[in-house]
Design a protein around this motif. Structure first.
Motif, short mmCIF file in Angstrom:
data_model
loop_
_atom_site.label_atom_id
_atom_site.label_comp_id
_atom_site.label_asym_id
_atom_site.label_seq_id
_atom_site.Cartn_x
_atom_site.Cartn_y
_atom_site.Cartn_z
N UNK A 9 10.07 76.67 69.16
CA UNK A 9 9.29 75.88 67.80
C UNK A 9 7.87 75.49 68.21
N UNK A 10 7.04 75.61 67.44
CA UNK A 10 6.07 75.24 67.70
C UNK A 10 5.45 73.91 66.48
N UNK A 11 5.29 72.88 66.70
CA UNK A 11 5.49 72.10 65.70
C UNK A 11 4.75 70.95 65.40
N UNK A 12 3.34 70.99 64.59
CA UNK A 12 2.06 70.34 65.20
C UNK A 12 1.80 69.57 64.13
N UNK A 13 0.87 69.14 64.13
CA UNK A 13 0.07 67.93 62.47
C UNK A 13 0.14 68.96 61.13
N UNK A 74 5.36 63.42 69.72
CA UNK A 74 4.27 62.64 69.62
C UNK A 74 4.98 60.98 68.98
N UNK A 75 4.69 60.14 68.80
CA UNK A 75 4.95 58.59 68.71
C UNK A 75 4.62 58.20 66.66
N UNK A 81 8.84 61.40 72.69
CA UNK A 81 9.38 62.49 73.99
C UNK A 81 7.91 61.69 75.22
N UNK A 82 8.51 61.72 76.51
CA UNK A 82 8.15 61.17 77.45
C UNK A 82 6.80 62.03 77.59
#
Length: 303
Positions: A9-13, A74-75, A81-82
Motif C-alpha cells: 500500500x502506498x498511502x499518502x496525504x 508520518x507524525x 514510523x521511525x
C-alpha cells in the motif's frame, strides 16, 4: 500453486493505491488504483478504511500481510514510523517496520533521514526510500544517483546497496504556491494548456545569474511587457523551477552516469526535457514499479 502473497500500500496525504503481489515472482496480481488520501479520512477511521479497501484480498482464511509506505507513517499519519539516520539498506528498513494498530498483520515501513554533525545537513524522506531500492533492483544495480521528482523532489545517492545521502528540492510545492498564493498566478487560467515554448524559456531562465528569487519575478515582467501570455505562465514557472532543481543537483549530486528518474507519468516529459537541456542522461522508471519492487525487497529482508 500460487506463491506467497502480500499487499503493498502506498498511502499518502492525497492518494491511496494498493497492489496484491506474488512475493516469489514479484508479479503484481491485482491493483486498487485509487482511494482517499489520509487528509480525507478521519484518523480514528484509518484501520476501518484500510480494511474496507483491502477486503477483496483479505477476507479469506489466510489473508496476506499488508506493508504500507508513504505519509501513513508520518507524525500526522496512522502511526509514527521511525526515520533512521543514513546510511540505510532495505534490510535496515525491514528491521524497523512498525505494526499498524487496529489491523492484523499490517506493517508500516519506516522512512529515513540525513542527520550529520553539519548543522546545515539535515533532511528527511518518507516513501521515496523504497522507490530508490526498488528502482535499483529493477535496473540490477547497487550504486547510483537517482532523481525522484514530485512535490518534494529527491536526489538520492546509493553505494553498494545502501542509501548514503539525499537532497530535497521543494519543486512541486513551490510551483503550486507560486501560482496559488503570489502575484505570479493572478489572472492565470486554472487549466491552462501546456506550452512547450514557455517551458523551454523557463529552463533557460534558470541558467541566468541572479538566483531563483530574482528569476521567479521574471514571470511577472515577461507577462506584462515581453513574451508571456497569462496561459503560458504555468509552463514557464515549471521550466524555471525544474531547471533550478537540475542546476543545483549538479552541485550536490554530480554524476556522469545515467540517472534513473522515478516518478509519475505526468512528470516524465518535463523532467526528460530538463535533463537533456542540462546535459543529464536519464532513464525513466514508473514510480509504481519502483514502489512495489522496493516493498517486496523489504518484505524479503524480514525473512
Amino acid at each position: 500453486m500460487a506463491g506467497r502473497q502480500a499487499i503493498v500500500v502506498d498511502w499518502g496525504t492525497t492518494s491511496f493505491r494498493a497492489w496484491l503481489v506474488d512475493l516469489d515472482t514479484a508479479e503484481r496480481l491485482s491493483e486498487i488504483p485509487s482511494g482517499r488520501g489520509m487528509k480525507d479520512v478521519a484518523a480514528a477511521e484509518y484501520p476501518a478504511y484500510c480494511h474496507a479497501m483491502l477486503s477483496r484480498w483479505r477476507d479469506r482464511p489466510d489473508p496476506p500481510p499488508v506493508y504500507m509506505t508513504g505519509m501513513v507513517g508520518a507524525p500526522t499519519g496512522w502511526l509514527f514510523a521511525p526515520q533512521p539516520a543514513l546510511p540505510v539498506s532495505a534490510a535496515d528498513l525491514a528491521a524497523q517496520v512498525v505494526a499498524a494498530p487496529g489491523l492484523a498483520d499490517a506493517w508500516i515501513i519506516p522512512g529515513c533521514r540525513v542527520d550529520t554533525a553539519d548543522p546545515d545537513r539535515v533532511d528527511v524522506m518518507r516513501g521515496e526510500e523504497v522507490q530508490v531500492f526498488g528502482a535499483l533492483a529493477l535496473l540490477e544495480r547497487r550504486d547510483g544517483i537517482l532523481c525522484l521528482p514530485g512535490t518534494h523532489s529527491k536526489w538520492a545517492t546509493v553505494k553498494d546497496g545502501r542509501l548514503t545521502d539525499f537532497h530535497t528540492f521543494m519543486t512541486g510545492e513551490m510551483y503550486r504556491a507560486a501560482l496559488d498564493a503570489t502575484i505570479l498566478g493572478q489572472g492565470v487560467p486554472a487549466s491552462a494548456p501546456w506550452d512547450e515554448a514557455a517551458f523551454l524559456k523557463g529552463l533557460e531562465a534558470a541558467r541566468q545569474p541572479g538566483g531563483l528569487l530574482n528569476r521567479l519575478f521574471t514571470a511577472r515582467g515577461r507577462r506584462l511587457y515581453r513574451d508571456l501570455g497569462a496561459e503560458a505562465v504555468p509552463a514557464y514557472l515549471s521550466g524555471l523551477l525544474i531547471g533550478e532543481e537540475f542546476r543545483a543537483s549538479a552541485e550536490v549530486a554530480p554524476s556522469t552516469a545515467p540517472v534513473p528518474l522515478v516518478g509519475a507519468d505526468a512528470l516524465r516529459h518535463p523532467y526528460e526535457t530538463a535533463a537533456q537541456a542540462f546535459g543529464r542522461i536519464v532513464r525513466w522508471i514508473p514510480a509504481a514499479d519502483a514502489t512495489v519492487r522496493g516493498c517486496i525487497d523489504v518484505i524479503h529482508a524480514r525473512g
